[in-house]
Design an enzyme around this catalytic site. Structure first.
Site, PDB file in Angstrom:
ATOM      1  N   ARG A  42      38.500  23.821  12.579  1.00 48.51           N
ATOM      2  CA  ARG A  42      39.385  23.507  13.806  1.00 48.51           C
ATOM      3  C   ARG A  42      38.688  22.650  14.693  1.00 48.51           C
ATOM      4  O   ARG A  42      39.172  22.353  15.886  1.00 48.51           O
ATOM      5  CB  ARG A  42      39.998  24.739  14.378  1.00 48.51           C
ATOM      6  CG  ARG A  42      39.023  25.789  14.909  1.00 48.51           C
ATOM      7  CD  ARG A  42      39.662  26.816  15.824  1.00 48.51           C
ATOM      8  NE  ARG A  42      40.671  27.700  15.250  1.00 48.51           N
ATOM      9  CZ  ARG A  42      41.624  27.952  15.646  1.00 48.51           C
ATOM     10  NH1 ARG A  42      42.305  27.444  16.687  1.00 48.51           N
ATOM     11  NH2 ARG A  42      42.580  28.763  14.950  1.00 48.51           N
ATOM     12  N   THR A  96      33.037  37.084  15.850  1.00 51.58           N
ATOM     13  CA  THR A  96      32.452  35.712  15.234  1.00 51.58           C
ATOM     14  C   THR A  96      31.545  35.049  16.217  1.00 51.58           C
ATOM     15  O   THR A  96      31.727  35.291  17.410  1.00 51.58           O
ATOM     16  CB  THR A  96      33.490  34.828  15.291  1.00 51.58           C
ATOM     17  OG1 THR A  96      34.713  35.437  14.156  1.00 51.58           O
ATOM     18  CG2 THR A  96      33.420  33.382  14.731  1.00 51.58           C
ATOM     19  N   LYS A 125      29.955  37.685  12.123  1.00 51.88           N
ATOM     20  CA  LYS A 125      30.422  36.739  11.212  1.00 51.88           C
ATOM     21  C   LYS A 125      29.923  35.136  11.809  1.00 51.88           C
ATOM     22  O   LYS A 125      30.445  34.758  12.937  1.00 51.88           O
ATOM     23  CB  LYS A 125      32.016  36.789  11.081  1.00 51.88           C
ATOM     24  CG  LYS A 125      32.559  35.875  10.059  1.00 51.88           C
ATOM     25  CD  LYS A 125      33.994  35.894   9.625  1.00 51.88           C
ATOM     26  CE  LYS A 125      34.838  35.375  10.350  1.00 51.88           C
ATOM     27  NZ  LYS A 125      36.386  35.219   9.791  1.00 51.88           N
ATOM     28  N   LYS A 180      29.956  31.392  11.480  1.00 53.05           N
ATOM     29  CA  LYS A 180      30.584  30.045  11.213  1.00 53.05           C
ATOM     30  C   LYS A 180      29.497  29.200  10.728  1.00 53.05           C
ATOM     31  O   LYS A 180      28.471  28.819  11.408  1.00 53.05           O
ATOM     32  CB  LYS A 180      31.442  29.400  12.104  1.00 53.05           C
ATOM     33  CG  LYS A 180      32.689  30.063  12.754  1.00 53.05           C
ATOM     34  CD  LYS A 180      33.704  30.175  11.537  1.00 53.05           C
ATOM     35  CE  LYS A 180      34.796  30.902  12.006  1.00 53.05           C
ATOM     36  NZ  LYS A 180      36.025  31.012  11.190  1.00 53.05           N
ATOM     37  N   ASP A 234      31.230  32.452   7.069  1.00 53.21           N
ATOM     38  CA  ASP A 234      32.462  31.946   6.846  1.00 53.21           C
ATOM     39  C   ASP A 234      32.257  30.268   6.585  1.00 53.21           C
ATOM     40  O   ASP A 234      32.006  29.869   7.917  1.00 53.21           O
ATOM     41  CB  ASP A 234      33.432  32.308   8.026  1.00 53.21           C
ATOM     42  CG  ASP A 234      34.982  31.883   7.668  1.00 53.21           C
ATOM     43  OD1 ASP A 234      34.993  31.130   6.722  1.00 53.21           O
ATOM     44  OD2 ASP A 234      35.601  32.123   8.466  1.00 53.21           O
ATOM     45  N   GLU A 264      32.424  33.784   2.667  1.00 50.46           N
ATOM     46  CA  GLU A 264      33.964  33.517   3.009  1.00 50.46           C
ATOM     47  C   GLU A 264      34.486  32.118   2.766  1.00 50.46           C
ATOM     48  O   GLU A 264      33.856  31.330   3.275  1.00 50.46           O
ATOM     49  CB  GLU A 264      34.602  34.050   4.234  1.00 50.46           C
ATOM     50  CG  GLU A 264      36.181  34.066   4.518  1.00 50.46           C
ATOM     51  CD  GLU A 264      36.502  34.667   6.039  1.00 50.46           C
ATOM     52  OE1 GLU A 264      37.591  34.583   6.125  1.00 50.46           O
ATOM     53  OE2 GLU A 264      35.676  35.410   6.274  1.00 50.46           O
ATOM     54  N   ASP A 279      39.899  33.374   1.564  1.00 52.60           N
ATOM     55  CA  ASP A 279      40.702  33.535   2.720  1.00 52.60           C
ATOM     56  C   ASP A 279      41.834  32.467   2.766  1.00 52.60           C
ATOM     57  O   ASP A 279      42.957  32.790   2.326  1.00 52.60           O
ATOM     58  CB  ASP A 279      39.670  33.114   3.869  1.00 52.60           C
ATOM     59  CG  ASP A 279      40.434  33.241   5.063  1.00 52.60           C
ATOM     60  OD1 ASP A 279      41.629  33.753   5.151  1.00 52.60           O
ATOM     61  OD2 ASP A 279      39.804  33.029   6.228  1.00 52.60           O
ATOM     62  N   LYS A 333      45.619  37.995   6.596  1.00 47.93           N
ATOM     63  CA  LYS A 333      45.785  37.784   7.955  1.00 47.93           C
ATOM     64  C   LYS A 333      47.396  37.926   8.191  1.00 47.93           C
ATOM     65  O   LYS A 333      48.148  37.272   7.142  1.00 47.93           O
ATOM     66  CB  LYS A 333      45.418  36.331   8.557  1.00 47.93           C
ATOM     67  CG  LYS A 333      43.902  36.230   8.459  1.00 47.93           C
ATOM     68  CD  LYS A 333      43.613  34.905   9.089  1.00 47.93           C
ATOM     69  CE  LYS A 333      42.123  34.402   9.349  1.00 47.93           C
ATOM     70  NZ  LYS A 333      41.375  34.145   7.961  1.00 47.93           N
ATOM     71  N   CYS A 383      41.686  37.372  11.533  1.00 46.11           N
ATOM     72  CA  CYS A 383      42.625  36.769  12.774  1.00 46.11           C
ATOM     73  C   CYS A 383      42.408  35.459  12.982  1.00 46.11           C
ATOM     74  O   CYS A 383      41.415  34.838  12.516  1.00 46.11           O
ATOM     75  CB  CYS A 383      42.656  37.805  13.735  1.00 46.11           C
ATOM     76  SG  CYS A 383      41.036  37.906  14.652  1.00 46.11           S
ATOM     77  N   ASP A 420      37.872  42.317  10.698  1.00 48.52           N
ATOM     78  CA  ASP A 420      37.129  41.069  11.696  1.00 48.52           C
ATOM     79  C   ASP A 420      38.634  40.820  12.551  1.00 48.52           C
ATOM     80  O   ASP A 420      39.282  39.875  12.387  1.00 48.52           O
ATOM     81  CB  ASP A 420      37.084  39.840  10.620  1.00 48.52           C
ATOM     82  CG  ASP A 420      36.460  38.659  11.465  1.00 48.52           C
ATOM     83  OD1 ASP A 420      35.831  38.958  12.288  1.00 48.52           O
ATOM     84  OD2 ASP A 420      37.001  37.569  11.027  1.00 48.52           O
ATOM     85  N   ASP A 427      38.729  40.508  16.264  1.00 47.38           N
ATOM     86  CA  ASP A 427      37.879  40.191  17.588  1.00 47.38           C
ATOM     87  C   ASP A 427      38.781  39.139  18.408  1.00 47.38           C
ATOM     88  O   ASP A 427      38.233  38.984  19.528  1.00 47.38           O
ATOM     89  CB  ASP A 427      36.567  39.709  17.312  1.00 47.38           C
ATOM     90  CG  ASP A 427      36.606  38.187  16.476  1.00 47.38           C
ATOM     91  OD1 ASP A 427      37.768  37.979  16.011  1.00 47.38           O
ATOM     92  OD2 ASP A 427      35.616  37.614  16.799  1.00 47.38           O
TER      93      ASP A 427
END
Length: 363
Positions: A24, A136, A161, A163, A191, A219, A244, A268, A296, A321, A323
């Site tokens: 993103r 995260t 987690k 990134k 992830d 992930e 995922d 999710k 999420c 997960d 958060d």
């Protein structure tokens, strides 16, 4: 109790700090679409719909259009007691649109549990409403990620987690910097958000394994549709591999099981159409001897309460997960889950325990 209306509330909520990932980019606010089902006694049930363009193909505009169009027609006039039949109508009303459907599905489950006078997690079979979540650490430089990780550990978090998903050399530096900062007792999950190829994934994970980084799981290292690549990674590393973005629907879960492509399924509510969708995926995982992680996007307490209720009810969900509310600068929601550091607590109130939403701030 009949549903008399569906009302959409859209909010833009600033984040406490920018959130960065491969999938993103960097964002500093969350687009929140809240769904209110108005009941014939004047009370309301609540849901939430999240747009994830790179995952479900939805945008805030498409979510609102689906909610005000076919999804509204599917539920207005229906009885809240007829949960399964109404969920079927929601599923058939429009193709795809998992986030928009989740908004209605969550509200239907809230209404159903409210009608029973019990919290949703108990209506689903759960006995207790507390659990510990990971949090995260967004994508950044090794020093930035290490500093943030250290702050979170001081706040009591024991699972982080990270990134990743950029150039392997830089990602390895990021992970090693965090491990050095937090010590050996903190669980680190990676992830990659589809950022690596299959061969890059094997090289990165093996390198971290050889250097003793002690990674709990990796992930979605490869592209969502590349199940052969996901299996290629799983067969060549010791670290558990999580699917995922590869698993949106129960049919996706069945194909992952058939191809033996993952060790863990990440679910999710927002990508799978709500509570009913994730419960079906969990059942498939259980039948195949797999476990699940529930995660999420950038969501409020409404969606997170629904997800946590599933955790409380299903023992196959072994990794939590959830958060997202901790990232929001100011939540528009009254009620729902609360946090004590990494401990998430579900409200002991009917349904989701949500009493409403705050008025939209004046421009």
């Amino acid at each position: 109790m009949r549903i008399t209306d569906l009302v959409v509330h859209h909010r833009r909520v600033p984040l406490r700090m920018p959130y960065s990932s491969v999938i993103r980019g960097t964002v500093d606010e969350a687009h929140v679409t809240l769904v209110e089902l108005v009941l014939e006694d004047g009370s309301s049930a609540w849901g939430e719909a999240v747009s994830m363009p790179a995952v479900t193909g939805e945008t805030p505009g498409s979510v609102v259009a689906a909610l005000n169009g076919p999804l509204r027609a599917a539920v207005v006039g229906r009885r809240t007691e007829d949960l399964e039949e109404t969920c079927d109508r929601v599923e058939r009303s429009i193709l795809g649109n998992g986030g928009a459907k989740a908004g209605v599905d969550i509200a239907l489950h809230d209404a159903f549990a409210r009608g029973l006078g019990t919290p949703l997690f108990r209506a689903l079979g759960g006995g207790h409403g507390t659990m510990e979540t990971s949090i995260t650490v967004g994508l950044g430089t090794p020093d930035e990620m290490a500093q943030r990780a250290n702050e979170l550990v001081k706040d009591g978090f024991t699972a982080l987690k990270l990134k990743v998903g950029h150039a392997i050399a830089h990602d390895v530096q990021r992970v090693e910097a965090v491990r050095q900062a937090v010590g050996p007792d903190i669980r680190l999950r990676l992830d990659a958000n589809q950022g690596w190829t299959a061969k890059e994934s094997v090289r990165a994970v093996r390198l971290l394994e050889d250097r003793g980084a002690d990674i709990e799981l990796i992930e979605q290292p490869v592209a969502a549709r590349d199940l052969r690549g996901l299996r290629f990674v799983r067969e060549r590393v010791s670290t558990p591999v999580v699917a995922d973005e590869s698993v949106l629907t129960p049919q996706d879960a069945l194909e992952i099981v058939r191809q033996e492509a993952a060790d863990i399924l990440s679910i999710k509510v927002q990508k799978s159409g709500g509570v009913r969708g994730v419960l079906r995926i969990i059942s498939i995982a259980e039948a195949a001897g797999l476990t699940c992680m529930i995660g999420c996007s950038l969501e409020t307490e409404i969606s997170i309460t629904a997800a946590a209720s599933v955790v409380a009810a299903r023992t196959a969900v072994t990794h939590v997960d959830l958060d997202a509310p901790l990232w929001l600068g100011a939540s528009p929601v009254r009620g729902g889950v609360s946090y004590r550091g990494p401990v998430l607590e579900l409200p002991d109130a009917p349904g989701l325990g949500v009493s409403g939403v705050l008025p939209e701030p004046s421009a």
